[in-house]
Design a protein around this motif. Structure first.
Motif, mmCIF file in Angstrom:
data_model
loop_
_atom_site.group_PDB
_atom_site.id
_atom_site.type_symbol
_atom_site.label_atom_id
_atom_site.label_comp_id
_atom_site.label_asym_id
_atom_site.label_seq_id
_atom_site.Cartn_x
_atom_site.Cartn_y
_atom_site.Cartn_z
ATOM 1 N N ASN A 94 78.985 48.544 47.515
ATOM 2 C CA ASN A 94 77.641 49.023 47.205
ATOM 3 C C ASN A 94 77.322 48.636 45.769
ATOM 4 O OD1 ASN A 94 75.181 50.442 47.253
ATOM 5 N ND2 ASN A 94 76.178 52.270 46.447
ATOM 6 N N LEU A 95 76.354 47.759 45.584
ATOM 7 C CA LEU A 95 75.967 47.314 44.250
ATOM 8 C C LEU A 95 75.012 48.317 43.621
ATOM 9 C CD1 LEU A 95 75.316 43.531 45.015
ATOM 10 C CD2 LEU A 95 77.446 44.611 44.232
ATOM 11 N N LYS A 96 74.976 48.354 42.297
ATOM 12 C CA LYS A 96 74.018 49.249 41.653
ATOM 13 C C LYS A 96 72.618 48.669 41.801
ATOM 14 C CE LYS A 96 74.586 47.549 36.885
ATOM 15 N NZ LYS A 96 75.031 47.944 35.527
ATOM 16 N N PRO A 97 71.605 49.518 41.872
ATOM 17 C CA PRO A 97 70.240 49.028 42.112
ATOM 18 C C PRO A 97 69.690 48.254 40.917
ATOM 19 C CG PRO A 97 70.256 51.405 41.758
ATOM 20 C CD PRO A 97 71.680 50.981 41.821
ATOM 21 N N VAL A 98 68.574 47.585 41.181
ATOM 22 C CA VAL A 98 67.850 46.829 40.161
ATOM 23 C C VAL A 98 66.794 47.742 39.549
ATOM 24 C CG1 VAL A 98 66.320 44.848 39.768
ATOM 25 C CG2 VAL A 98 68.248 44.661 41.362
ATOM 26 N N PRO A 99 66.654 47.775 38.236
ATOM 27 C CA PRO A 99 65.646 48.649 37.622
ATOM 28 C C PRO A 99 64.239 48.117 37.854
ATOM 29 C CG PRO A 99 66.668 47.285 35.941
ATOM 30 C CD PRO A 99 67.431 47.038 37.217
ATOM 31 N N PRO A 100 63.227 48.968 37.727
ATOM 32 C CA PRO A 100 61.843 48.478 37.836
ATOM 33 C C PRO A 100 61.579 47.375 36.818
ATOM 34 C CG PRO A 100 61.914 50.877 37.864
ATOM 35 C CD PRO A 100 63.283 50.418 37.509
ATOM 36 N N ALA A 101 60.758 46.406 37.230
ATOM 37 C CA ALA A 101 60.467 45.262 36.361
ATOM 38 C C ALA A 101 59.087 45.343 35.735
ATOM 39 C CB ALA A 101 60.593 43.965 37.160
ATOM 40 N N VAL A 102 58.198 46.100 36.366
ATOM 41 C CA VAL A 102 56.820 46.190 35.869
ATOM 42 C C VAL A 102 56.502 47.664 35.634
ATOM 43 C CG1 VAL A 102 54.402 45.681 36.319
ATOM 44 C CG2 VAL A 102 56.182 44.134 37.182
ATOM 45 N N LEU A 103 56.304 48.034 34.372
ATOM 46 C CA LEU A 103 55.979 49.409 34.001
ATOM 47 C C LEU A 103 54.558 49.474 33.469
ATOM 48 C CD1 LEU A 103 59.155 49.394 34.021
ATOM 49 C CD2 LEU A 103 59.046 51.147 32.256
ATOM 50 N N ASN A 104 53.872 50.555 33.815
ATOM 51 C CA ASN A 104 52.503 50.734 33.356
ATOM 52 C C ASN A 104 52.288 52.189 32.962
ATOM 53 O OD1 ASN A 104 49.621 49.588 33.202
ATOM 54 N ND2 ASN A 104 49.336 51.416 34.449
ATOM 55 N N VAL A 105 51.624 52.410 31.829
ATOM 56 C CA VAL A 105 51.287 53.758 31.403
ATOM 57 C C VAL A 105 49.855 53.764 30.907
ATOM 58 C CG1 VAL A 105 52.257 53.358 29.092
ATOM 59 C CG2 VAL A 105 51.890 55.699 29.890
ATOM 60 N N THR A 106 49.120 54.791 31.298
ATOM 61 C CA THR A 106 47.740 54.965 30.841
ATOM 62 C C THR A 106 47.590 56.376 30.302
ATOM 63 O OG1 THR A 106 47.070 55.591 33.082
ATOM 64 C CG2 THR A 106 46.757 53.291 32.447
ATOM 65 N N LYS A 107 46.589 56.578 29.474
ATOM 66 C CA LYS A 107 46.401 57.857 28.810
ATOM 67 C C LYS A 107 44.959 58.311 28.970
ATOM 68 C CE LYS A 107 47.184 60.163 24.336
ATOM 69 N NZ LYS A 107 45.825 60.691 24.093
ATOM 70 N N THR A 108 44.794 59.523 29.475
ATOM 71 C CA THR A 108 43.474 60.158 29.572
ATOM 72 C C THR A 108 43.586 61.532 28.941
ATOM 73 O OG1 THR A 108 43.091 59.031 31.686
ATOM 74 C CG2 THR A 108 41.621 60.853 31.118
ATOM 75 N N GLY A 109 42.960 61.711 27.791
ATOM 76 C CA GLY A 109 43.130 62.968 27.070
ATOM 77 C C GLY A 109 44.577 63.135 26.667
ATOM 78 N N ASN A 110 45.168 64.263 27.084
ATOM 79 C CA ASN A 110 46.582 64.508 26.784
ATOM 80 C C ASN A 110 47.508 64.089 27.916
ATOM 81 O OD1 ASN A 110 45.685 65.752 24.412
ATOM 82 N ND2 ASN A 110 45.577 67.770 25.407
ATOM 83 N N ARG A 111 46.956 63.536 28.984
ATOM 84 C CA ARG A 111 47.773 63.176 30.151
ATOM 85 C C ARG A 111 48.193 61.710 30.092
ATOM 86 N NH1 ARG A 111 46.588 65.298 36.119
ATOM 87 N NH2 ARG A 111 47.319 67.127 34.944
ATOM 88 N N PHE A 112 49.507 61.500 30.154
ATOM 89 C CA PHE A 112 50.085 60.172 30.255
ATOM 90 C C PHE A 112 50.500 59.965 31.705
ATOM 91 C CE2 PHE A 112 50.434 61.272 25.872
ATOM 92 C CZ PHE A 112 50.431 60.085 25.144
ATOM 93 N N THR A 113 50.005 58.906 32.321
ATOM 94 C CA THR A 113 50.324 58.607 33.720
ATOM 95 C C THR A 113 51.194 57.357 33.764
ATOM 96 O OG1 THR A 113 48.252 59.593 34.471
ATOM 97 C CG2 THR A 113 49.416 58.149 36.005
ATOM 98 N N PHE A 114 52.371 57.502 34.335
ATOM 99 C CA PHE A 114 53.360 56.427 34.380
ATOM 100 C C PHE A 114 53.474 55.902 35.812
ATOM 101 C CE2 PHE A 114 54.508 59.656 31.282
ATOM 102 C CZ PHE A 114 54.771 58.923 30.129
ATOM 103 N N SER A 115 53.639 54.609 35.947
ATOM 104 C CA SER A 115 53.911 54.017 37.260
ATOM 105 C C SER A 115 54.768 52.781 37.054
ATOM 106 C CB SER A 115 52.618 53.674 37.998
ATOM 107 O OG SER A 115 51.851 52.739 37.264
ATOM 108 N N TRP A 116 55.481 52.392 38.089
ATOM 109 C CA TRP A 116 56.373 51.247 37.964
ATOM 110 C C TRP A 116 56.611 50.620 39.333
ATOM 111 C CZ3 TRP A 116 57.475 56.275 36.612
ATOM 112 C CH2 TRP A 116 58.299 57.003 37.481
ATOM 113 N N ILE A 117 56.933 49.355 39.334
ATOM 114 C CA ILE A 117 57.257 48.619 40.550
ATOM 115 C C ILE A 117 58.379 47.638 40.223
ATOM 116 C CG2 ILE A 117 54.991 48.807 41.637
ATOM 117 C CD1 ILE A 117 54.298 46.082 40.597
ATOM 118 N N GLY A 118 58.960 47.063 41.257
ATOM 119 C CA GLY A 118 59.972 46.037 41.061
ATOM 120 C C GLY A 118 61.389 46.516 41.253
ATOM 121 N N ALA A 119 61.597 47.822 41.479
ATOM 122 C CA ALA A 119 62.949 48.316 41.727
ATOM 123 C C ALA A 119 63.408 47.907 43.123
ATOM 124 C CB ALA A 119 62.982 49.837 41.607
#
Length: 561
Positions: free
Chosen positions: A388-413
């Motif tokens: 069992n190999l260790k997984p691949v980390p996400p390659a594309v990370l995105n963060v946006t900010k609205t007021g005090n809220r930070f929204t994180f998303s990622w793909i590529g894992a």
């Protein structure tokens, strides 16, 4: 040759410095950041050799790579018939401890303690009234990056009597605000906070005996911070819960082992339809009582399985695994070899203690086959040769900010065996490069949000993928959002969501649109003049839409059903 899912799982005992615990519970986590899973155990031990528990004793065992060795005990501030967990309540990167239960040293009081990890040991920081015949869980309920916790069980209150409540301890950053009777609680039961409908809000599943000796099983969905009853489950007088995405559809399912209101053994997987509604799939086997359950990929095929320990109808010890078969989408009973069969009440945990990418078993309970009926605590190494190999980390990370809220998303894992939809993630967020002072914990979705203090303008964050065997990937490349970065366009929405034929983008004019699968693959789509995108040709699943409006970029999560 049997398929992997049906092969017997072989284990061999590892000698450790652990004591033998009665009426215990345990938690495994990396308490000091050295990459190895350590263990803390709550329970009682036999010090006079008469074969029965006589002293409450809680101990931390450090993983040295080949065994678990005593690191620190909690002295007279120990409990049993309760629960114990690691949690980092001050975001310093060291896991602290919370516990609850009954103490033989102070038998008239139910106790609850918090211990701070000093780096060289543990220091008591809180001594509070506690609960017995219950459990506790640590989680970030209000998405502020600070880990909260809740305690379930029964508690004696002078002038009132015994109360079965779920109490909430909200982490303020410097202390905890206590909400007594936050939700109706249970004794001899279990509860979990888990995001059932992938809205990045934690929902509640709870079972056991409620106030008035009423067995219950309930699901509460989190609606903007308010837990709202959404479903009644089979009423259970006792039981343990864990969660896992068994069928790898991107939604967490629930496994329960317990007893119903007729005190008949109950074992079931509750499959999640994606909205948080759970459908019971009973597993009809001979009764298992006083049971414990833990989910994880036992046979290294990439899919979640579970292990259960307890007593059969003749009070003989039983330890079984149930292996998920993706071909027919069911769980097959399997009796592993090499495990010492220990019965309840005790505990069972799955952890990769030797970092060989295979789940090992931490097991405690009564040896009913021995005339002395001792309670034993043991760890068993998984001797499977399956790679069992260790997984691949996400390659594309995105963060946006609205007021005090930070929204994180990622793909590529991705992973060699665990489907992308079934991966979990550790998100690490700091106010300076490499730090984790704002948040660090595990989530079950490829997105999350944090409502941070208004003073926070810059965040530095990374993500690690986690497969079903609890193997962590390397960290992703660190992503950052600065004060001058473009903020998210809050006037954009997509509908319907979930979609099956076509999705429409409502709001400002979109000049460019891209769609990505959760493995990072860019898909072929066309943005029409009416700001619609045809999606009927795409498989069911979760996707990310990347939209450009003027000079702003925003991402939206889309589910195709």
């Amino acid at each position: 040759m049997l398929p992997v899912g049906l092969m017997a799982q072989d284990f061999t005992e590892v000698q450790t410095g652990m004591k033998n615990f009665y009426y215990g519970s345990a938690h495994a986590a990396d308490m000091d950041g050295d990459g190895k899973q350590d263990v803390v155990i709550n329970g009682a031990i036999d010090t006079d050799g008469d074969g029965s528990a006589d002293t409450s004793f809680n101990e931390v065992y450090k993983n040295n790579g080949t065994s678990l060795v005593p690191y620190a005990d909690l002295g007279i501030d120990a409990t049993h018939l309760g629960d114990i967990k690691f949690m980092d309540f001050n975001n310093d990167g060291l896991l602290d401890i919370i516990s609850t239960g009954l103490s033989y040293n102070d038998i008239v009081n139910y106790k609850h303690y918090r211990f701070r990890n000093t780096g060289t040991g543990f220091m008591k920081e809180a001594d509070l009234p506690g609960k017995i015949y219950g459990s506790l869980e640590a989680f970030d309920f209000n998405n502020d990056g600070k880990t909260d916790y809740a305690i379930n069980g029964t508690q004696y209150v002078d002038g009132v009597g015994f109360l079965n409540n779920l109490d909430f301890y909200r982490n303020t950053g410097t202390d905890f605000e206590i909400f007594k009777g936050w939700q109706p609680g249970t004794q001899n039961g279990s509860f979990k906070f888990v995001d059932l409908n992938n809205d990045n809000l934690l929902d509640l599943v709870i079972l056991g005996v409620a106030q008035g000796d009423v067995p219950v099983g309930k699901v509460y969905l989190n609606q903007a911070g308010t837990l709202t009853l959404s479903q009644d489950l089979t009423a259970l007088t006792s039981g343990k819960i864990d969660f896992a995405d068994f069928n790898a559809d991107g939604y967490q399912d629930i496994v329960i082992s317990g007893q119903d209101d007729n005190y008949t053994g109950y074992l079931a997987v509750l499959m999640n339809d994606g909205t948080g509604n759970l459908t019971e799939q009973r597993i009809n086997i001979p009764e298992i009582a006083d049971s414990s359950v833990a989910a994880g990929d036992v046979n290294n095929d990439g899919y979640y399985d579970f292990i259960v320990s307890g007593n059969d109808e003749n009070t003989n010890a039983v330890v079984k695994t149930f292996l998920y078969n993706p071909a027919n989408q069911n769980l097959t009973e399997n009796i592993p070899t090499g495990l010492h069969t220990l019965g309840g009440p005790g505990f069972v945990n799955l952890l990769d203690f030797d970092n060989d990418h295979r789940l090992d078993v931490l097991l405690a309970g009564f040896d009913w086959a021995d005339p002395g009926i001792p309670s034993l605590t043991k760890i068993f190494k998984n001797t499977s040769t399956e790679v069992n190999l260790k997984p691949v980390p996400p390659a594309v990370l995105n963060v946006t900010k609205t007021g005090n809220r930070f929204t994180f998303s990622w793909i590529g894992a991705s992973d060699d065996k665990t489907p992308t939809n079934a991966l979990r993630y550790e998100i690490k967020v700091g106010s300076t490069p490499g730090a984790a002072n704002l948040a660090k914990y595990i989530v079950t979705t490829p997105s999350w949000f944090l409502d941070l203090d208004p003073s926070i303008q810059n965040v530095y964050w990374s993500v690690r993928s986690i497969d079903a065997a609890k193997v962590f990937s390397d960290a992703s490349v660190q992503n950052t959002l600065g004060a001058r970065d473009v903020k998210v366009n809050s006037k954009i929405s997509i509908y319907p969501n979930p979609a099956s034929e076509k999705v429409f983008i409502k709001g400002d004019k979109v000049s460019e649109a891209e769609m990505y699968a959760m493995d990072g693959k860019k898909l072929n789509i066309v943005l029409n003049n009416d700001q619609s995108i045809k999606v009927s040709h795409l498989p069911k699943g979760i996707y990310l839409l990347k939209l450009k409006i003027k000079n702003e970029i925003t991402t939206q999560k889309l589910m195709i059903k």
